[in-house]
Structures are given as C-alpha cells and as structure tokens.
Design an enzyme around this catalytic site. Structure first.
Site, PDB file in Angstrom:
ATOM      1  N   ASP A   1      14.120   2.616   0.828  1.00 34.10           N
ATOM      2  CA  ASP A   1      13.740   1.569  -0.124  1.00 34.10           C
ATOM      3  C   ASP A   1      14.824   1.351  -1.191  1.00 34.10           C
ATOM      4  O   ASP A   1      15.511   2.281  -1.594  1.00 34.10           O
ATOM      5  CB  ASP A   1      12.439   2.054  -0.793  1.00 34.10           C
ATOM      6  CG  ASP A   1      11.725   0.956  -1.515  1.00 34.10           C
ATOM      7  OD1 ASP A   1      12.247  -0.152  -1.588  1.00 34.10           O
ATOM      8  OD2 ASP A   1      10.610   1.234  -2.010  1.00 34.10           O
TER       9      ASP A   1
ATOM     10  N   ARG B   1       0.403   0.323  -6.095  1.00 33.03           N
ATOM     11  CA  ARG B   1       1.859   0.470  -6.231  1.00 33.03           C
ATOM     12  C   ARG B   1       2.497  -0.876  -6.622  1.00 33.03           C
ATOM     13  O   ARG B   1       3.500  -1.276  -6.039  1.00 33.03           O
ATOM     14  CB  ARG B   1       2.462   1.001  -4.933  1.00 33.03           C
ATOM     15  CG  ARG B   1       3.725   1.808  -5.171  1.00 33.03           C
ATOM     16  CD  ARG B   1       4.448   2.118  -3.873  1.00 33.03           C
ATOM     17  NE  ARG B   1       5.568   3.017  -4.132  1.00 33.03           N
ATOM     18  CZ  ARG B   1       6.668   3.038  -3.398  1.00 33.03           C
ATOM     19  NH1 ARG B   1       6.806   2.247  -2.370  1.00 33.03           N
ATOM     20  NH2 ARG B   1       7.632   3.882  -3.681  1.00 33.03           N
TER      21      ARG B   1
ATOM     22  N   ASP C   1       7.257   0.462   6.548  1.00 35.27           N
ATOM     23  CA  ASP C   1       6.337   1.075   5.586  1.00 35.27           C
ATOM     24  C   ASP C   1       5.178   0.123   5.266  1.00 35.27           C
ATOM     25  O   ASP C   1       5.254  -1.082   5.545  1.00 35.27           O
ATOM     26  CB  ASP C   1       7.131   1.394   4.305  1.00 35.27           C
ATOM     27  CG  ASP C   1       6.557   2.550   3.515  1.00 35.27           C
ATOM     28  OD1 ASP C   1       5.405   2.940   3.777  1.00 35.27           O
ATOM     29  OD2 ASP C   1       7.258   3.059   2.618  1.00 35.27           O
TER      30      ASP C   1
ATOM     31  N   ASP D   1       3.876  12.021   2.795  1.00 36.93           N
ATOM     32  CA  ASP D   1       4.978  12.215   1.843  1.00 36.93           C
ATOM     33  C   ASP D   1       5.013  13.660   1.372  1.00 36.93           C
ATOM     34  O   ASP D   1       5.962  14.074   0.705  1.00 36.93           O
ATOM     35  CB  ASP D   1       4.818  11.272   0.644  1.00 36.93           C
ATOM     36  CG  ASP D   1       5.306   9.866   0.971  1.00 36.93           C
ATOM     37  OD1 ASP D   1       5.959   9.684   2.017  1.00 36.93           O
ATOM     38  OD2 ASP D   1       5.035   8.943   0.185  1.00 36.93           O
TER      39      ASP D   1
HETATM   40  C1  DGJ Z   1       6.501   5.566   0.964  1.00 34.43           C
HETATM   41  C2  DGJ Z   1       7.051   6.361   2.109  1.00 34.43           C
HETATM   42  O1  DGJ Z   1       6.082   7.251   2.588  1.00 34.43           O
HETATM   43  C3  DGJ Z   1       8.306   7.106   1.645  1.00 34.43           C
HETATM   44  O2  DGJ Z   1       8.805   7.887   2.704  1.00 34.43           O
HETATM   45  C4  DGJ Z   1       9.332   6.114   1.154  1.00 34.43           C
HETATM   46  O3  DGJ Z   1       9.814   5.341   2.221  1.00 34.43           O
HETATM   47  C5  DGJ Z   1       8.736   5.234   0.074  1.00 34.43           C
HETATM   48  N1  DGJ Z   1       7.507   4.652   0.483  1.00 34.43           N
HETATM   49  C6  DGJ Z   1       9.704   4.160  -0.333  1.00 34.43           C
HETATM   50  O4  DGJ Z   1       9.175   3.327  -1.258  1.00 34.43           O
END
Ligand code: DGJ
Length: 731
Positions: free
Chosen positions: A363, A442, A478, A546
C-alpha cells in the site's frame, strides 16, 4: 360387491395388489445414489414424488442395497418431512426450509416434486447429477446439482432456480444445499475471530434446535465467522479416527449455514447465501444459480478429511494448484507508507540478497491530488504517486529485472476513500445511504460492484497495470472494509444488492482470469477476512491474518490447514513479537514462505540463516506445496506442535516442530510419531535449518518407517531450541 364370487374377489385382490406393488416398485426404483470412492449420499423418490435424502455415510458394495436404507432409519416427520432433499415452505413442512418464495400473485406456498434426473460424466473422476423438481401449482422449478470428485471423496452441491410466472417472483430463501444426516450425536467445530484473531475454534455438541453460522458483513464476510466448519458424528473425531464431515460455502459474501437437530434426531444442514435483507427478485425466465457448497466425508478422522479437501482444491479449485509458488519480500511492515524510488531500489536488491523470487510493493504507491501517505486518502486513484515514484511503476519493474527478481504490487480495487478524485467524480459509484451520514471502516467506503460501469473500472485497474507493465508478476488484492449503509443507486431491487455485489466481484475476477489465467494473485482482506473457496477459485494464495506473531501464527496456520492446502497459506516472517528469527522463519516455512522485515537490520548470522532457509525451503517445496499433510501434535493439546509433509512416493518428508508453551520444563519430552511413511522403507533423518554456529541435538541417522511411525522421533524441542525442522529421506 356382495355378488362377486370368491374367484372374482381374488382376481380383484390380485389386480389391486399388483397395482400397488407396481406403484411401490416404481417409486422404490427411483433410488439415486451419489457415490464417491468411499461414501454414498442416497436420495429416494417417494410414491408422492417427493425427493428425500435417506443415507449419508460409508458406501455399500452392492448398489441395489441402497433401496433398503430408507426403511433402516426412522427419519420421523410429525410436522412434514424431516429428510427432504430441498425442504420447501408454506405447505406441509414446518422445519427450517432450504427455499422460501413469494410467487408473482403474492402466494407463499411451494411444494417441489421430482420430475427427472440425469447424470453427466465429466471425466473419469468427476460426475454431475442434476435433478429437476417442479411445483404442481406454479410454474416454478429447481434443479439440484451434485458434482462428485470420486477419488477425493468430495462433493459440490448447488441449485438453480427459475420460473415462468406472469411477473417477478421473490426468493425469500435460496440455499445451495440441504442435507439430512442421521447419527446418534453431532459435534460441531466452527470458528470465530476478528482482526488479528482469525480462526479461533470452538467445539460444541449440537443439541436439538437450531445453530446458525452466518455473516452480514457484505464484503469481507468472514471477519467474525468463516463459512467453514467440521461436524463429527457420534463422537468428536480425532486426527486419525472418527466420522467427520468438512464443509465450506463457496461464497465471498453474506452466508448462512443452519444446523437443525430435529425432533427425530436427524441433523438437517441448510447452507447458502444469507437471506438477511436479501429477498431476491427473480424475473420470469431467468436462472438464479446459487453458490456451491463443498464438503468431504471420511470415517478416518480429521487428517484424511483435510487431505481429501486439500488435494481436491489443488486439482480442481485454486489457480495453478499443481504449480509452483513465488517466495517473496514484502515492504508493508518494513516501510508502511514511507518510501520512495531509492528506498524501493534498495529493497529490490535486498530481495536478491535474501534469495527470494519476488519483491511485493504494498500500500501507498498511488494517489496524487490526494496522495496515499496514510490510510485516510487516495484509495480509488490508481496512478503512481509522482513524489514517491516519479518514473512510475515501470521504473520498479525495470530495476527488478536488472536485479534478477520479479515484481508484484498491492491494490485494493473495490474500495474508495472519500478523499479521492474517484469519489469526487463518481459519488454514485459508492455504496452509501442517500439520506444518511456515511459510515467508514478504515476511512473508506465500498464501490458498488453491482454497477457494470464500476465492474469495468475495477477490471481496468488490473488490466492497466498489466498492460503498462508486462513484467508485473504478482498482485496482492486487499479488501479492508465491510459494507455499511447497504444501498446501491444502481439496483432496482435493493434486496438484490448483497448477492449482486458478490456476483459483480466474481464477474470482474472472471474477466481478469480470462485475460491473465495464471498470474499469481494473493487474496487478502485486512488480514484473513475473506477466505473461502468461492474466492480461491480466482487466487493462488491467501493472507491468513495481519497477526504474524509466530506463536500466534502456529495456531492460526494450524486451523486454516484443516481446510486449505499449504501452498495457498501466505506466511510472512515479520518483526511481530519477541521470538528469534529462526523460530519466525521456521513457522513461516510450513506454508508459502515470505518475508516482511528490514533485511539491512539482520545480524550477519541471521542473514546467513535466512538465506540458508530460503534454500532449504526450495529443496522441500515440492513436499510442502503438493505433498500430503499430516498433523502430528496439536498446539492446543501439547507443548510442541508438530506437522509434516510427505511426497506421494513416500520417499521425502519434512517435519516441523514448534514450542508453543513458554512454561518451565515444557518441550518434546517424548518421541513424536511420524505418519504417512512407508513402514518397510529405511529413512535418513537430519535436522535442517540449523542456526549458524549451533549444532543439531537430535539423534540423526537411519530408521525404518515402522520405527518412525511406531516409536517416533524426538526433535528435542525445549526453551533453548524452540523450533526444529527435520528432513526425512528414504535411503
Ligand atoms: C491490510 C493487509 O492485511 C496488510 O497486509 C496490508 O496490505 C495493509 N492492508 C495495507 O494497507
């Protein structure tokens, strides 16, 4: 009647008997077994032409004997038929329906009767049974489909609904599958979670009444609960024993899986799209095809069920399941949004130094009027940010080529920040209530994929990237927001929105796959909020969570491993937690290996270890990616978690062992039994991934398969050796 002589009476009686017998025989003749290598699901047409499910379990040698199964069980049915193969509503059935409709005239009754069935042999392994059912009063029909994968013991079930009524019909419920299973008791394992807490298991006995697994989140639908479960019959299955069924709804949106233990103690399972706020308006003549519900059944425990589903997924579902995967270095946690060309050029060199195949830019690379320097702006504006990347993506693909590595990129194409040019230009492309305040997750909103123009836009993001950068080798897709304020300015019938959103997404993915059939795509959703076989049909791998703290990760990877093959499990080594680099790398190696650390910060021995580990991974990637997986010790029940992968020839295997209990004295205090080897072969055991400057303490040498599977091998895991990898090679 009194005047009829005894002979006449007898003749009449015989005629009546023959008539009844013919009817019974005729009805009983329509027994429809759906067989795989080890199992059978048996359907029966009653004299009234109702279609019932009369058996689900181990298969019989003589197919003719299935006719007796209906009588062998008591399916009950005080209030309707408990074992209907696709339970209707509004007539005689009062249990949970698979289908509920409102006809064009407002009537809500439906009674589906058997019309015909046909079996299509797709190839030596795959067959499709389609059964047509119709209502006697309304011109309304449903086709039930059962597609079997014989050797894998896997079945996919779905239905196709259509009508020719004078006006639109509203589908109030429209399940993919309805199973009726009879056992003494039922034990459900299902999952719950949240961001960084994916796949937390819960076990419970299913008692009489309803239990529902569902989601109403719209896009990243399995954030709190995935459409994935297992049910054991009679007692909880262990890894190697017991009857167990795994199920997954192949749908990346709202789902609903009902488990109803009815008054006759049958388990009625109804799985499909969630009908919450989703009464679907269906025009005359159009077909509504439900998503597939996939399941496997075994009498040999969870391990075999996993191997069945994993080999089915590799062969038939995920993209390039029999192919290789790319190891990679990702920059999300090492830079977040803070990078420029120079920094990325350095990371490309680090990719080469580490020895992995690809650099994945995450990102933050796009947006100009509203630069993506944080998560509050820029989503939707997919042009490279001129301050960070003055020479566009082309500079990076060129640099990567010069460094001898591949290049991949992150996108989140379904989403938009209100602070974006896209939002300014096309406010009507955004999912939001026209008269209410916007609600963000978000700082972003979801694009309305029911709208074909939005579908074109999303397809265009991917297509432009590949057209402008033919060397682009990988995409991470994503999806961070759920759907609030579900409203589409495109849809005529708002209740169609949730379903059409996912169909719109799949349309885009179909187009991408038609043009780019094998390019690796990672399915990510703010962690693992969207893992199901509907989406994985388009992807080569998925992001689990994550949460990359490695002890946590052992547990998360473990639970996903029940349902998905290891080559789809993207495991990255990061700086989360306090575990040594060896432990972090060893944990990531049990799936698809990646790194997201600052290579420049590694000490020389750590770098040497990582480079060696990438080589070791390459040596064993065939076993990890395409071999058979055996879980040896569950982290929830043991101090040491152990899992191994064996090639089909049983000549090479790799065993992973991790300490998951930090308490004093915890460790592998006894040998761990290996599985899946040839008992008659001799194998050489060696520890691999040994950290530079340390020595292996396991008893390396030659052992028979019988020894390794009966006595086992002690990997000598304890506080000072928290992870151990063992190579097992036939002599
Ligand atoms: C959420 C993803 O799970 C992360 O690995 C990363 O790509 C972020 N988004 C980037 O905004």
């Amino acid at each position: 009647m009194n005047k009829i002589n005894s002979k006449g009476l007898l003749t009449g009686a015989i005629a009546l008997f023959l008539l009844v017998a013919a009817a019974v025989t005729k009805a009983q003749d329509i027994i429809i077994p759906v067989e795989t290598k080890d199992n059978a699901l048996v359907l029966q047409v009653t004299p009234e032409k109702a279609l019932n499910m009369v058996y689900f379990g181990g298969k019989l040698t003589d197919r003719n004997e299935y006719a007796a199964t209906a009588k062998a069980f008591n399916f009950g049915g005080t209030i309707g038929t408990y074992n209907g193969a696709y339970t209707t509503s509004g007539t005689g059935n009062l249990v949970e329906p698979a289908i509920a409709v409102t006809h064009a005239d407002g009537n809500k009754s439906l009674e589906l009767r058997y019309i015909s069935h046909i079996v299509k042999k797709i190839d030596d392994n795959v067959s499709l049974l389609s059964i047509t059912l119709k209502d006697a009063v309304y011109d309304f029909e449903v086709t039930l489909n059962y597609q079997t994968y014989y050797n894998e013991n896997v079945t996919e079930q779905w239905s196709v609904i259509k009508h020719h009524e004078k006006n639109d019909v509203v589908l109030n419920k429209y399940a993919s599958a309805n199973l009726c299973i009879h056992a003494n008791s039922y034990w459900l394992k299902h999952y719950h979670g949240d961001w960084a807490q994916e796949m937390r298991p819960e076990d419970e006995q299913l008692n009489h009444g309803m239990k529902t697994l569902d989601s109403k989140l719209g896009s990243r639908a399995d954030l709190f609960q995935p459409p994935t479960f297992m049910v054991s019959f009679n007692k909880t299955a262990t890894e190697d024993e017991g009857e167990v069924m795994y199920g997954n709804l192949e749908w990346s949106g709202n789902f609903r899986i009902d488990f109803e233990v009815d008054p006759a103690n049958n388990l009625r399972l109804v799985a499909g799209i969630n009908n919450f706020a989703a009464d679907y308006t269906l025009k005359p003549g159009l077909e509504f095809e439900t998503p597939k519900f996939v399941y496997t059944l075994t009498s040999k425990g969870k391990g075999e069920a996993s191997r069945n589903l994993q080999s089915w997924a590799r062969k038939y579902k995920i993209v390039d399941g029999n192919g290789p995967r790319l190891t990679l270095l990702n920059n999300w946690e090492s830079t977040y949004f803070d990078f420029n060309e120079d920094k990325l050029a350095g990371l490309l060199k680090d990719t080469k130094k580490l020895g992995v195949d690809l650099f994945l830019l995450d990102d933050g690379w796009f947006g100009n009027k509203y630069p993506r320097n944080g998560d509050h702006a820029g989503l939707g504006d997919w042009q490279a940010n001129k301050a960070k990347l003055p020479n566009d993506i082309a500079f990076l693909t060129k640099e990567a080529k010069a460094d001898g590595v591949k290049f991949g990129i992150w996108i989140e194409p379904e989403m938009v920040n209100p602070k974006s040019e896209l939002y300014e230009k096309h406010p009507d492309w955004v999912v939001k209530q026209p008269q209410r305040p916007e609600i963000y997750m978000r700082n972003q909103l979801v694009l309305d994929l029911t709208n074909p123009k939005v579908q074109d836009f999303v397809f265009g993001i991917v297509d432009n990237l590949f057209t402008k950068n033919p060397d682009l080798a990988y995409i991470k897709w994503d999806c961070n927001s759920v759907i609030f304020n579900a409203y589409s300015s495109y849809e005529k019938h708002q209740a169609n929105f949730y379903t059409d959103y996912v169909r719109g997404l799949y349309n885009v993915l179909d187009r991408i796959r038609a043009k780019y059939p094998s390019v690796p795509l990672m399915l990510c959703s703010g962690g693992g909020g969207r893992v199901d076989y509907g989406a994985l049909k388009y992807f080569t791998e998925y992001w689990l969570s994550d949460n990359t703290e490695p002890v946590e990760r052992v547990f998360i990877q473990w639970e996903y491993s029940y349902f998905y093959p290891a080559l789809t499990s993207s495991n990255h080594v990061t700086d989360w937690g306090k575990q040594p680099i060896k432990f972090r790398v060893d944990v990531a190696m049990m799936g698809k290996l990646g790194f997201d650390i600052v290579i420049g910060k590694l000490k020389p021995a750590e770098l040497e270890f990582c480079q060696g580990a990438v080589n070791t991974y390459k040596q064993f990637s065939e076993e990890i990616w395409h071999g058979d997986q055996y879980r040896l010790q569950d982290p929830r029940e043991n101090d040491v978690a152990a899992i191994m992968y064996v090639n089909p020839e049983k000549t090479t295997a790799i065993m992973f062992n991790y300490l998951v209990n930090p308490r004093y004295g915890a460790g592998s205090n006894a040998p761990i039994r290996l599985k899946g080897l040839n008992p008659d072969k001799m194998y050489t055991i060696n520890e691999v991934n040994v950290f530079p400057g340390t020595r292996s303490t396991i008893k390396e040498g030659s052992y028979s398969g019988k020894f390794l599977m009966t006595i086992g091998l002690n990997p000598d895991v304890h506080q000072r050796r928290t992870s151990v990898l063992v190579s097992v090679k036939a002599n």
